[in-house]
Structure formats: C-alpha cells, structure tokens
Design an enzyme around this catalytic site. Structure first.
Site, PDB file in Angstrom:
ATOM      1  N   SER A  28       0.841  -1.193   0.000  1.00 18.90           N
ATOM      2  CA  SER A  28       0.000   0.000   0.000  1.00 18.90           C
ATOM      3  C   SER A  28       0.876   1.243   0.000  1.00 18.90           C
ATOM      4  CB  SER A  28      -0.954  -0.021   1.190  1.00 18.90           C
ATOM      5  OG  SER A  28      -1.957   0.957   1.040  1.00 18.90           O
ATOM      6  N   ASN A  29       0.341   2.381   0.366  1.00 13.86           N
ATOM      7  CA  ASN A  29       1.099   3.633   0.366  1.00 13.86           C
ATOM      8  C   ASN A  29       0.636   4.498   1.527  1.00 13.86           C
ATOM      9  OD1 ASN A  29      -1.183   5.400  -0.596  1.00 13.86           O
ATOM     10  ND2 ASN A  29      -1.102   3.895  -2.252  1.00 13.86           N
ATOM     11  N   HIS A  30       1.206   5.688   1.645  1.00 16.01           N
ATOM     12  CA  HIS A  30       0.963   6.537   2.819  1.00 16.01           C
ATOM     13  C   HIS A  30      -0.302   7.391   2.738  1.00 16.01           C
ATOM     14  CE1 HIS A  30       4.501   5.674   5.130  1.00 16.01           C
ATOM     15  NE2 HIS A  30       5.277   5.865   4.075  1.00 16.01           N
ATOM     16  N   SER A  31      -1.118   7.208   1.740  1.00 12.35           N
ATOM     17  CA  SER A  31      -2.311   8.063   1.629  1.00 12.35           C
ATOM     18  C   SER A  31      -3.224   7.881   2.838  1.00 12.35           C
ATOM     19  CB  SER A  31      -3.086   7.725   0.359  1.00 12.35           C
ATOM     20  OG  SER A  31      -4.295   8.446   0.346  1.00 12.35           O
ATOM     21  N   ALA A  67      -4.921   7.418  -3.959  1.00 13.14           N
ATOM     22  CA  ALA A  67      -3.576   6.977  -4.343  1.00 13.14           C
ATOM     23  C   ALA A  67      -3.725   5.518  -4.746  1.00 13.14           C
ATOM     24  CB  ALA A  67      -2.614   7.132  -3.175  1.00 13.14           C
TER      25      ALA A  67
END
Ligand code: CTP
Ligand code: CA
Length: 221
Positions: free
Chosen positions: A33-36, A100
C-alpha cells in the site's frame, strides 16, 4: 462558519470522488500500500456535499468517518476501485480521482501465509489498470480531475499527466514539501488546467478542497 457561507453552487450536480490508498494483498496477512490517509478525498466529499452536490465517495481503507450526506462505497484494491468507479460513473457531472491507486500489485496471491526461508524473497508485480486514463479515454461530458503527487519536476510531470490522461484539471502536490502531503492536515497544491495554473496558498485540506471545487464550478458553468 466558512462552510455555512458557501453557496449551494453544486446543487443538482453528481460528484464522484475516490479517496485513500488501495491495498494489494500478497497473502492472508500482508499487502502492498502507500501513505495516503484519505484526508484530501474526504475533505472534497464533505465540501462538495456542503455545496449541494450528490456525492459518491469510493473509499479505499481509511480511518476517517463518512462525511454527512455522502454515499460511501468501500473498496480495497485498485481493481475493486476501478469496478466501483465504472459502476457508478453513469450520470456523474464531476469525477475526482483523489485516491492513491497502486500502480502495481503482486502477480500472484498466496492463499496461505508465505513462510520465511533463508536468503532473499522476490515478489513479482504486475501493473494495475490506470482508472483516470480509462476515464479520459471513455470520457463523456463530465469534468475529470486528477491528482499528481510528485517528488520532483512538479509542473512538467503534472502537465504531462493532464494531457496523457485527458483530464480537465490536475491538482499537483509536492510530496517533498514540509508539513504537507499524505497524512498532514495541510496541503499546498497547484491546480493545472489546459490554459490555467492556480497556485493555492498552503492551507487546511478543507480549504484546499474549496479551492479545487471553485475551479470545478467554473468549468461546469
Ligand atoms: N490513477 C488512477 N489509476 C492508477 C494510478 C493512478 O486513476 N492505477 C490516478 C490517481 O488517482 C491520480 C492520477 O492518476 O489522480 C495520477 O496519479 P499518479 O500516481 O500521480 O500518476 P501515475 O500516472 O500513476 O504516474 P507515476 O506514479 O509514475 O507518477
Ligand atoms: Ca502512481
């Protein structure tokens, strides 16, 4: 108080907004995943609803609470987000891709937990679908807004995304800037259109949302 003072300038309009970071599972306990945080998308949903729009919020996993009067559709992966976006696309006046979306996902999902072994592990990744690019390709009359999170060459990269994805506006966001971006409450963005460039001052994400929707309303009218 600023919110209550807003005109109902989106009354009768249908607005779809995506938010959060998608999760791409690798096995039953792990995902990419990502930091969104989802804050920008949720702020847009809240302000659009306050300005009278009928809002559909397609949300990747987020801890944020659903804004009042907004219909939220929960999704997890990029593929699920794409499915939901194209399911609800019909009749939308505005589509804002604030999510994101993962660019890659594990090529294979393991039904059982991957056990550690000696040495390195290689994970093969495959591309996900570019939702905004497909919206641009299949576009009707709706206003399409994308985001561009960039660590360098902000304006050039954002301008090329505007053209490549056939969007009406790209909201460009310098992820290297201090106290702004992903989990922060504040954001600093440049809104890029075909022949416009608006530098919004650093502000709370709710205020940034108001500024973005001001530009959307101009394009609708
Ligand atoms: N986007 C999308 N589907 C994807 C990837 C991105 O719809 N699979 C959308 C995002 O929601 C955003 C815009 O495209 O509105 C730009 O996303 P960004 O990650 O900045 O650009 P990419 O085209 O993915 O290029 P890169 O990550 O290589 O900069
Ligand atoms: Ca990307």
């Amino acid at each position: 108080a600023a919110l209550l003072a807003e005109d109902q300038d989106l009354l009768g309009r249908k607005v779809m907004i995506t938010a959060g970071g998608t999760q791409e599972p690798l096995d039953p306990v792990r995902f990419l995943s990502n930091h969104s945080s989802g804050k920008m998308g949720y702020a847009l949903a809240r302000i659009a609803a306050a300005r009278g729009a009928e809002v559909t919020l397609i949300s990747a996993p987020s801890n944020l609470t659903k804004p009042k009067g907004v219909e939220r559709i929960d999704v997890r992966t990029a593929a699920e987000m794409a499915e939901a976006v194209f399911k609800y696309k019909e009749g939308q006046d505005v589509i804002i891709m604030a999510a994101a979306v993962a660019d890659y996902r594990p090529k294979e999902f393991s039904n059982t937990k991957i056990k550690k072994k000696d040495g390195d592990l290689l994970i093969e990744l495959e591309r996900t679908e570019d939702i905004l690019a497909r919206l641009g390709k299949e576009r009707g009359n709706e206003i399409l807004v994308g985001f561009a999170a960039e660590s360098d060459n902000l304006l050039e990269n954002a301008q090329s995304k505007l053209k490549r994805k056939k969007a009406n506006l790209i909201v460009a966001n310098d992820i290297g800037a201090k106290d702004t971006g992903f989990a922060a409450d504040d954001n600093q963005v440049v809104i890029i259109g075909n022949d416009t460039q608006i530098n919004l001052p650093k502000a709370d994400k709710l205020e940034i949302a108001m500024g973005i929707l001001d530009e959307v309303v101009k394009l609708l009218n």
